[in-house]
Design an enzyme around this catalytic site. Structure first.
Site, PDB file in Angstrom:
ATOM      1  N   ASP A   1      39.417  45.747  37.125  1.00  0.00           N
ATOM      2  CA  ASP A   1      40.863  45.722  37.379  1.00  0.00           C
ATOM      3  C   ASP A   1      41.090  44.814  38.588  1.00  0.00           C
ATOM      4  O   ASP A   1      40.148  44.481  39.314  1.00  0.00           O
ATOM      5  CB  ASP A   1      41.398  47.145  37.675  1.00  0.00           C
ATOM      6  CG  ASP A   1      42.921  47.163  37.898  1.00  0.00           C
ATOM      7  OD1 ASP A   1      43.641  46.491  37.132  1.00  0.00           O
ATOM      8  OD2 ASP A   1      43.390  47.810  38.853  1.00  0.00           O
ATOM      9  N   SER A   2      42.360  44.460  38.816  1.00  0.00           N
ATOM     10  CA  SER A   2      42.700  43.697  40.023  1.00  0.00           C
ATOM     11  C   SER A   2      42.494  44.544  41.273  1.00  0.00           C
ATOM     12  O   SER A   2      42.390  44.001  42.370  1.00  0.00           O
ATOM     13  CB  SER A   2      44.163  43.256  39.951  1.00  0.00           C
ATOM     14  OG  SER A   2      44.998  44.407  39.859  1.00  0.00           O
TER      15      SER A   2
ATOM     16  N   CYS B   1      42.997  46.915  32.871  1.00  0.00           N
ATOM     17  CA  CYS B   1      44.105  46.207  33.503  1.00  0.00           C
ATOM     18  C   CYS B   1      44.933  45.590  32.385  1.00  0.00           C
ATOM     19  O   CYS B   1      44.412  44.773  31.612  1.00  0.00           O
ATOM     20  CB  CYS B   1      43.529  45.124  34.418  1.00  0.00           C
ATOM     21  SG  CYS B   1      44.771  44.069  35.172  1.00  0.00           S
TER      22      CYS B   1
ATOM     23  N   GLU C   1      48.013  50.536  45.543  1.00  0.00           N
ATOM     24  CA  GLU C   1      46.954  49.911  46.344  1.00  0.00           C
ATOM     25  C   GLU C   1      46.912  50.518  47.749  1.00  0.00           C
ATOM     26  O   GLU C   1      45.838  50.649  48.340  1.00  0.00           O
ATOM     27  CB  GLU C   1      47.182  48.393  46.462  1.00  0.00           C
ATOM     28  CG  GLU C   1      46.837  47.616  45.208  1.00  0.00           C
ATOM     29  CD  GLU C   1      45.353  47.664  44.848  1.00  0.00           C
ATOM     30  OE1 GLU C   1      44.517  47.435  45.729  1.00  0.00           O
ATOM     31  OE2 GLU C   1      45.040  47.940  43.670  1.00  0.00           O
TER      32      GLU C   1
ATOM     33  N   CYS D   1      50.870  49.488  32.842  1.00  0.00           N
ATOM     34  CA  CYS D   1      50.071  48.949  33.945  1.00  0.00           C
ATOM     35  C   CYS D   1      49.229  50.109  34.444  1.00  0.00           C
ATOM     36  O   CYS D   1      49.754  51.217  34.647  1.00  0.00           O
ATOM     37  CB  CYS D   1      50.968  48.435  35.065  1.00  0.00           C
ATOM     38  SG  CYS D   1      50.082  48.024  36.586  1.00  0.00           S
TER      39      CYS D   1
ATOM     40  N   HIS E   1      47.991  50.794  37.238  1.00  0.00           N
ATOM     41  CA  HIS E   1      48.312  51.352  38.558  1.00  0.00           C
ATOM     42  C   HIS E   1      49.359  52.474  38.459  1.00  0.00           C
ATOM     43  O   HIS E   1      49.459  53.314  39.347  1.00  0.00           O
ATOM     44  CB  HIS E   1      48.881  50.266  39.482  1.00  0.00           C
ATOM     45  CG  HIS E   1      47.851  49.359  40.092  1.00  0.00           C
ATOM     46  ND1 HIS E   1      47.189  48.386  39.390  1.00  0.00           N
ATOM     47  CD2 HIS E   1      47.367  49.289  41.366  1.00  0.00           C
ATOM     48  CE1 HIS E   1      46.360  47.740  40.202  1.00  0.00           C
ATOM     49  NE2 HIS E   1      46.445  48.274  41.408  1.00  0.00           N
TER      50      HIS E   1
HETATM   51  N1  DGL Z   1      46.504  47.239  37.053  1.00  0.00           N
HETATM   52  C1  DGL Z   1      46.992  46.040  36.518  1.00  0.00           C
HETATM   53  C2  DGL Z   1      47.678  46.182  35.197  1.00  0.00           C
HETATM   54  O1  DGL Z   1      47.344  47.096  34.472  1.00  0.00           O
HETATM   55  C3  DGL Z   1      47.337  44.897  37.404  1.00  0.00           C
HETATM   56  C4  DGL Z   1      48.438  44.994  38.358  1.00  0.00           C
HETATM   57  C5  DGL Z   1      48.484  43.789  39.253  1.00  0.00           C
HETATM   58  O2  DGL Z   1      47.449  43.417  39.807  1.00  0.00           O
HETATM   59  O3  DGL Z   1      49.576  43.189  39.385  1.00  0.00           O
HETATM   60  O4  DGL Z   1      48.508  45.408  34.826  1.00  0.00           O
END
Ligand code: DGL
Length: 283
Positions: free
Chosen positions: A14-15, A77, A156, A188, A190
């Site tokens: 993931d990011s 992600c 984050e 997403c 997150h």
């Molecule tokens: N967790 C990510 C997603 O599912 C990335 C969010 C990001 O880095 O902008 O899209």
């Protein structure tokens, strides 16, 4: 070549910390598996970046995981899946990949109001994957979308319950509530960490769909089909690697998954070196 051994770890990318919402489902469903979790926090957030950049980062992280001998890569992600999943499968044809796509299908199936909401990053909505999911599954249903980049930054920072987080959730979701949604797709990884605030904002009659459990089931099916499930009970280990700061990662891990996991976690530093991801901190 992918590692054909059932004892090999699963790679998760993931990011940043969003993929932890998928990791916790993988741990619950496949507790015998070892996992290498890569957070590309040197580049977080991915959402506002170009498809080209997200592809390059995703290939770099996948190459690192494959060199480390993983048997499967879970692209935990949505943004990386939207930008790079096809490209990853083409670049590494022997490696199985499990990716994310917004769960429009169950939302469209279960809606009574005929209006569903999808929240994700800007890049996820721009990718072809999103258009194809809506085209395939959302016929006859109104789909209301909102990009919520602030939610990524809140997760984050491990900030999932403060008044500022509540205000950000209100700003992003009020128009969807107004539009009469009764299903909300978290597009997403997150976002599930803000679930309590999201549910409070949308009200109890709106069903929130987190695709994490379904993605973990899919990972289990892919491993089972290849005879690669690790049959051990419950003793799988997770190694966390971040291209950002290990101390900040551990703090977010504590806020999101609890001190029990964070305090004993093995967290290592990665750095980008000319497009390659390598172990070690930046000078
Ligand atoms: N967790 C990510 C997603 O599912 C990335 C969010 C990001 O880095 O902008 O899209």
């Amino acid at each position: 070549m992918p590692n054909q051994a059932s004892e090999a770890p699963i790679g998760v990318l993931d990011s940043g910390v969003g993929g932890l919402s998928v990791l916790r489902e993988l741990r619950a469903q496949l507790p015998g598996e070892d996992v290498l979790y890569v957070a590309d926090q040197g580049h977080v957030p991915y959402g506002p970046r170009s498809i080209r950049d997200v592809q390059a980062f995703s290939v770099g992280v996948a190459r690192f995981l494959i060199k480390r001998g993983v048997k499967l890569v879970v692209v935990a992600c949505n943004t990386a899946s939207a930008a790079a999943l096809y490209h990853l499968r083409e670049t590494f044809p022997a490696m199985p990949f499990v990716g994310m796509e917004p769960a429009v299908k169950p939302a469209a199936r279960d809606t009574h109001s005929g209006v569903i909401g999808v929240i994700a990053t800007e890049a996820t909505f721009q990718g072809e994957l999103y258009a194809s999911v809506v085209g395939r599954f959302a016929q006859g249903v109104q789909v209301k979308t909102r990009a919520c980049p602030e939610f990524v930054l809140l997760a984050e920072a491990g900030d999932t319950h403060s008044p500022a987080a509540r205000e950000a959730v209100h700003r992003c979701l009020a128009p969807l509530v107004e539009a009469g949604i009764d299903q909300l797709v978290l597009g997403c990884t997150h976002f599930p960490f803000l679930n309590d605030l999201i549910q409070a904002e949308v009200g109890p009659h709106v069903t929130i769909i987190d695709p994490g459990p379904a993605v973990a089931r899919q990972a289990g099916r892919v491993l089972a089909a290849r005879g690669l499930l690790n049959g051990r009970d419950g003793s799988g280990r997770v190694t966390y690697l971040t291209s950002g700061g290990p101390a900040a990662f551990r703090m977010a891990l504590r806020a999101l998954l609890g001190a029990g996991i964070a305090d004993s976690a093995e967290v290592r530093a990665l750095r980008w070196d000319g497009g390659q991801l390598v172990e070690g901190s930046s000078a």
